[in-house]
Design an enzyme around this catalytic site. Structure first.
Site, PDB file in Angstrom:
ATOM      1  N   ARG A  34       0.839  -1.188   0.000  1.00  0.00           N
ATOM      2  CA  ARG A  34       0.000   0.000   0.000  1.00  0.00           C
ATOM      3  C   ARG A  34       0.880   1.247   0.000  1.00  0.00           C
ATOM      4  NH1 ARG A  34      -5.119   1.614  -1.200  1.00  0.00           N
ATOM      5  NH2 ARG A  34      -6.168   2.748   0.461  1.00  0.00           N
ATOM      6  N   THR A  62      -9.188   0.115  -9.120  1.00  0.00           N
ATOM      7  CA  THR A  62      -8.710  -1.093  -8.544  1.00  0.00           C
ATOM      8  C   THR A  62      -8.911  -2.262  -9.513  1.00  0.00           C
ATOM      9  OG1 THR A  62      -9.406  -0.120  -6.475  1.00  0.00           O
ATOM     10  CG2 THR A  62      -9.042  -2.490  -6.465  1.00  0.00           C
ATOM     11  N   ASN A 113      -6.413   4.025  -7.016  1.00  0.00           N
ATOM     12  CA  ASN A 113      -7.590   4.639  -6.400  1.00  0.00           C
ATOM     13  C   ASN A 113      -8.598   5.012  -7.485  1.00  0.00           C
ATOM     14  OD1 ASN A 113      -9.229   5.335  -4.263  1.00  0.00           O
ATOM     15  ND2 ASN A 113      -8.632   7.472  -4.323  1.00  0.00           N
ATOM     16  N   SER A 169     -10.187  -0.788   1.034  1.00  0.00           N
ATOM     17  CA  SER A 169     -11.203  -1.843   1.025  1.00  0.00           C
ATOM     18  C   SER A 169     -10.702  -3.091   0.312  1.00  0.00           C
ATOM     19  CB  SER A 169     -12.463  -1.347   0.301  1.00  0.00           C
ATOM     20  OG  SER A 169     -13.027  -0.275   1.002  1.00  0.00           O
ATOM     21  N   GLY A 203     -13.716  -2.062  -6.937  1.00  0.00           N
ATOM     22  CA  GLY A 203     -15.030  -1.484  -6.637  1.00  0.00           C
ATOM     23  C   GLY A 203     -15.117  -0.738  -5.330  1.00  0.00           C
TER      24      GLY A 203
HETATM   25  N1  GLY Z   1      -8.463   2.796  -3.537  1.00  0.00           N
HETATM   26  C1  GLY Z   1      -9.560   2.140  -2.980  1.00  0.00           C
HETATM   27  C2  GLY Z   1      -9.190   1.241  -1.866  1.00  0.00           C
HETATM   28  O1  GLY Z   1      -8.019   1.021  -1.625  1.00  0.00           O
HETATM   29  O2  GLY Z   1     -10.068   0.732  -1.221  1.00  0.00           O
END
Ligand code: GLY
Length: 581
Positions: free
Chosen positions: A116, A393, A413, A465, A485
């Site tokens: 991340r 995503t 994102n 998410s 999503g």
């Molecule tokens: N960029 C959306 C997520 O990481 O949930």
């Protein structure tokens, strides 16, 4: 045939596209056995040795080629992710980040690789607020300040160094070739470039990279060549992954940041680390479920919802019946309420993971569900899991001949991230800073509420998410799935598991089944258009505020069955392909 006819015209159209994609290897003269075809909309791809399911056909094909030449699932994952950077630039990336679950056949161990993005060291909690204290959406979404320190190359390098088998350099070659020779522009590409034109034209380098010299969009079938990106891949192949974080590429990124109001520094890039973490674990009706730990919220909440639902007779109440969907909605409502308060980067605060994923807490939440009546979200807040606390995503799924597995979700994102291409590199940058709570109580671009736990802080990872998921049966891979999503992907993953385990759907049927999503706030039950209207009415009679959603998620799944590997790519977004050999 009848089944195909009953689908919406969109799904029928996409089925047609799937058929065309099925011909792709034949057209390309590849030696791959691809058994995906139109009639497979409700019948999964079947193979014995290995399988790749991804959102883009050429990337899938590259993954299978790597497997066939003796690479393992991790090698294939590196090549697929790099290929997606070229073929699916709205989500595939080297300028973003993601999460990867790796299961190793030899040891039976599953690990989670967190790549991340992180907030730059100069980031501060109020950096996106204007003088009146309001969130400045432009800064948060389409500005150099919106960019988190990219993690993708570090994540792929860590996966490869730890578990790969083919040389790194070799895995870069397909992406180099694709970027250098160019890719035929697809309808999906044209659509996303038209849709994103205003945002993407704001940055001259992005416009130059993805549009024609006069600023117009390429036509279907024309070639999009990405020379700068090819050069970047060559540097990464020759000099190794650290070239992204130190040296010329890093200097180009930082030069751009400094001259356009960004704060990312050479130190930020040099200090970035992908991390191997313990996955979150749960069980569901005898299966073992592995998910991504924080800063993903997905793994925790998929397990939390499964725990709630395990105590309810979902199997008997029937697939997508109003009763089943009522229970699932109530589980979603409670999990997302908890998400708003408790989830964030575990390196910065104590996320109550074991409390949230405990069976006892799930039982407490289950007791608050009325069997026939929706709970109003306004009557429900985040719960208190602490008593149980002992201390745009894209996803792809891969399994190799040995039974090694990769379940990987990656993102910029938004579609095309921040919309910024770093001059001279072809690197498209994320806008992942939007995943922080810019201000407590103000929803982000996905309508998600967040709190203190997800406030911006230097070097912190924003909450996500993304939920790459692996379900084992007797310790062996059973279901590999994930989806894009935003928050809806958590629901898509949950439903895949339920459709397969509780209702015995094959993986193609599970993928095609109408989906629902509830995220506590706003108090809306989103359902896909082809959910039976009678069921919608029954849900409304129970007090659910039902709204029609265009589509929820785009899963890429592999299910191991007694007859072999079965797989299915979601028809909700065009261009995806599952292939086995
Ligand atoms: N960029 C959306 C997520 O990481 O949930």
């Amino acid at each position: 045939m009848c089944k195909v006819k009953r689908r919406s015209s969109f799904k029928t159209f996409v089925a047609g596209c799937c058929f065309l994609f099925a011909l792709l290897p034949v057209v390309a003269g590849a030696q791959l056995k691809n058994i995906y075809s139109q009639k497979d909309l409700f019948h999964p791809v079947l193979a014995q040795n290995g399988m790749v399911a991804s959102q883009e056909a050429t990337a899938t094909q590259i993954g299978v080629e790597i497997l066939q030449k003796g690479g393992n699932a991790i090698d294939a994952a590196v090549a697929v992710e790099l290929a997606l950077t070229v073929t699916l630039p709205r989500a595939g990336n080297i300028g973003g980040g993601g999460f990867m679950l790796v299961h190793l056949a030899e040891t039976g161990k599953t690990v989670a690789i967190d790549y991340r993005e992180t907030a730059p060291a100069k980031a501060g909690r109020d950096m996106f607020l204007d003088k009146e204290g309001k969130v400045d959406r432009d800064l948060l979404e389409s500005h150099p300040l919106s960019v988190g320190v990219p993690g993708t190359i570090a994540g792929l390098a860590l996966a490869h160094k730890s578990f790969g088998s083919l040389p790194w350099k070799e895995l870069l070659q397909p992406a180099i070739r694709l970027a250098e020779r160019g890719i035929p522009v697809t309808r999906d590409h044209v659509f996303t470039l038209l849709k994103g034109r205003e945002r993407l034209h704001k940055w001259p380098e992005t416009r130059r990279t993805y549009y024609k010299p006069d600023g117009s969009v390429y036509r279907v079938g024309e070639r999009l060549v990405l020379k700068d990106l090819a050069k970047t891949f060559r540097i990464l192949a020759e000099q190794g992954p650290s070239a992204f974080y130190e040296g010329d590429l890093a200097r180009k990124i930082v030069r751009f940041m400094e001259s356009h109001g960004g704060i990312m520094s050479l130190e930020d890039l040099k200090n970035y680390r992908a991390v191997i973490r313990e996955p979150v674990r749960g069980t569901y009706r005898g299966y073992q479920v592995f998910g991504m730990p924080p800063p993903s919220s997905g793994g925790v909440h998929v397990i939390q919802m499964l725990n709630i639902l395990e105590g309810l007779p979902i199997g008997e109440s029937g697939h997508n019946s109003a009763q089943t969907l009522h229970w699932i909605t109530e589980a979603m409502r409670r999990a997302f309420a908890d998400r708003s308060k408790h989830l964030g980067d575990n390196d910065f605060l104590k996320v109550p993971v074991s409390g949230l994923t405990s069976k006892a807490y799930a039982e407490e939440l289950r007791r608050t569900i009325e069997p026939q009546r929706a709970t109003l979200s306004s009557d429900l807040g985040p719960g208190d899991p602490f008593p149980y606390e002992s201390d745009e995503t894209t996803h792809f799924s891969i399994i190799d001949r040995q039974g090694n597995v990769v379940s990987n979700t990656t993102t910029l994102n938004f579609s095309f991230g921040s919309g910024i291409v770093v001059p001279g590199t072809g690197i498209l940058l994320n806008n992942e800073m939007d995943c922080f709570s810019a201000k407590a109580g103000i929803p982000n671009a996905y309508g998600l509420l967040g709190g203190e736990a997800n406030a911006v802080a230097p070097n912190k990872r924003p909450l996500s998410s993304m939920s790459p998921t692996l379900v084992l049966k007797d310790g062996k891979p059973f279901l590999i799935t994930g989806s894009p999503g935003g928050p809806r992907l958590i629901s898509a993953v949950l439903l895949q598991i339920i459709h397969v385990i509780d209702h015995g759907l094959n993986i193609a049927e599970a993928t095609n089944a109408p989906r629902i999503h509830h995220q506590w706030r706003p108090d809306k039950l989103r359902v896909e258009r082809d959910l039976n209207p009678d069921t919608r009415r029954l849900l409304e009679e129970r007090g659910h505020q039902v709204t029609i959603a265009n589509s929820i998620g785009s899963t890429q799944s592999i299910l191991k069955t007694p007859t072999g590997l079965t797989g299915a790519s979601d028809p909700r977004r065009p261009g995806a392909l599952t292939m086995g050999y």
